[in-house]
Design an enzyme around this catalytic site. Structure first.
Site, PDB file in Angstrom:
ATOM      1  N   LYS A 192      48.973  49.915  36.858  1.00  0.00           N
ATOM      2  CA  LYS A 192      47.675  49.573  37.466  1.00  0.00           C
ATOM      3  C   LYS A 192      46.695  50.711  37.195  1.00  0.00           C
ATOM      4  O   LYS A 192      46.964  51.869  37.540  1.00  0.00           O
ATOM      5  CB  LYS A 192      47.892  49.360  38.961  1.00  0.00           C
TER       6      LYS A 192
HETATM    7  C1  E4P Z   1      44.656  45.078  44.916  1.00  0.00           C
HETATM    8  O1  E4P Z   1      45.538  45.189  44.118  1.00  0.00           O
HETATM    9  C2  E4P Z   1      44.462  45.936  46.074  1.00  0.00           C
HETATM   10  O2  E4P Z   1      45.675  46.606  46.362  1.00  0.00           O
HETATM   11  C3  E4P Z   1      44.109  45.193  47.325  1.00  0.00           C
HETATM   12  O3  E4P Z   1      44.167  43.800  47.178  1.00  0.00           O
HETATM   13  C4  E4P Z   1      42.996  45.733  48.110  1.00  0.00           C
HETATM   14  O4  E4P Z   1      42.868  44.972  49.286  1.00  0.00           O
HETATM   15  P1  E4P Z   1      42.037  45.478  50.543  1.00  0.00           P
HETATM   16  O5  E4P Z   1      40.585  45.352  50.204  1.00  0.00           O
HETATM   17  O6  E4P Z   1      42.429  44.512  51.637  1.00  0.00           O
HETATM   18  O7  E4P Z   1      42.443  46.887  50.805  1.00  0.00           O
END
Ligand code: E4P
Length: 219
Positions: A87
């Site tokens: 990622k």
């Molecule tokens: C995506 O991969 C992120 O980890 C995540 O969906 C962020 O979500 P949040 O805005 O609820 O922290």
């Protein structure tokens, strides 16, 4: 549409596995910190533990923000398990790293995407997944789902793009339903949002009536 769960909590992941509808997991440094997983060795071990629970793509985020650092960390993450997806943040060096990994056939998830232009760049660089953050856009009074729709249109226009739209920061069941209508390839969110899809008051009252009618008929 694939269902990923956005957590580093092993019990929550196990519960989602047992539900039988889980396709993969996304994590981020905040989610790892929330579980108290700190230090490189513990973080790497935790990714391996998640891979043991789920037979599907597991996104593991790099911390470095420079090209060389992202390549170094990403290669170490990819070596952990064949299901690891590296990622990488949507920044200039991140795009270079995504291109590098796509040439090496290492799968990537381009994260922190908030505009169609960013999603276009991620696809051009060869990202396996692009993660537009629906909930965080909604949080600032911008239509997160409209972005998913815009990216779907752009990717549909160009068959050579095989980047999958991973609608991230999904917060509630209607986000999930709308993403399915739009044609997102994947959603990721907390287990609570996925389990909320189960709920309907007519299901509960209908089941209660079936059971009480059954009891009445059998006495
Ligand atoms: C995506 O991969 C992120 O980890 C995540 O969906 C962020 O979500 P949040 O805005 O609820 O922290």
């Amino acid at each position: 549409m694939k269902f990923f769960i956005d957590t580093a909590n092993l019990a929550e992941i196990q519960e989602a596995v047992e539900l039988g509808i889980l396709d993969g997991v996304t994590t981020n440094p905040s989610l790892m910190a929330k579980e108290g997983i700190t230090g490189q060795d513990r973080v790497l071990k935790h990714y391996v533990d998640i891979c043991k629970l789920v037979d599907g793509p597991i996104s593991a985020e790099v911390i470095a923000t420079d090209f060389a650092g992202m390549v170094r960390e990403g290669e170490a993450l990819a070596d952990l398990h064949p299901n690891i997806i590296v990622k990488i943040p949507m920044i200039e060096d991140g795009i270079k790293a995504i291109k590098y990994f796509s040439q090496k056939e290492i799968q990537t998830n381009c994260t922190l995407v908030f505009s169609a232009g960013q999603a276009l760049l991620a696809a051009k660089a060869g990202a396996t997944y692009v993660s537009p953050f629906v909930g965080r856009l909604d949080d600032i009074s911008t239509d997160g789902l409209a972005l998913i729709e815009q990216i779907r249109t752009i990717y549909r226009n160009y068959y050579s793009f095989d980047t999958q739209i991973l609608a991230a920061s999904v917060r509630h069941p209607m986000h999930i339903v709308k993403c399915a209508e739009i044609g997102a390839d994947v959603i990721t969110g907390p287990l609570s949002a996925i389990k909320a899809l189960l709920q309907h008051p007519l299901t509960d009252s209908g089941l209660a009536k079936f059971l009480s009618d059954y009891q009445k008929a059998t006495v």
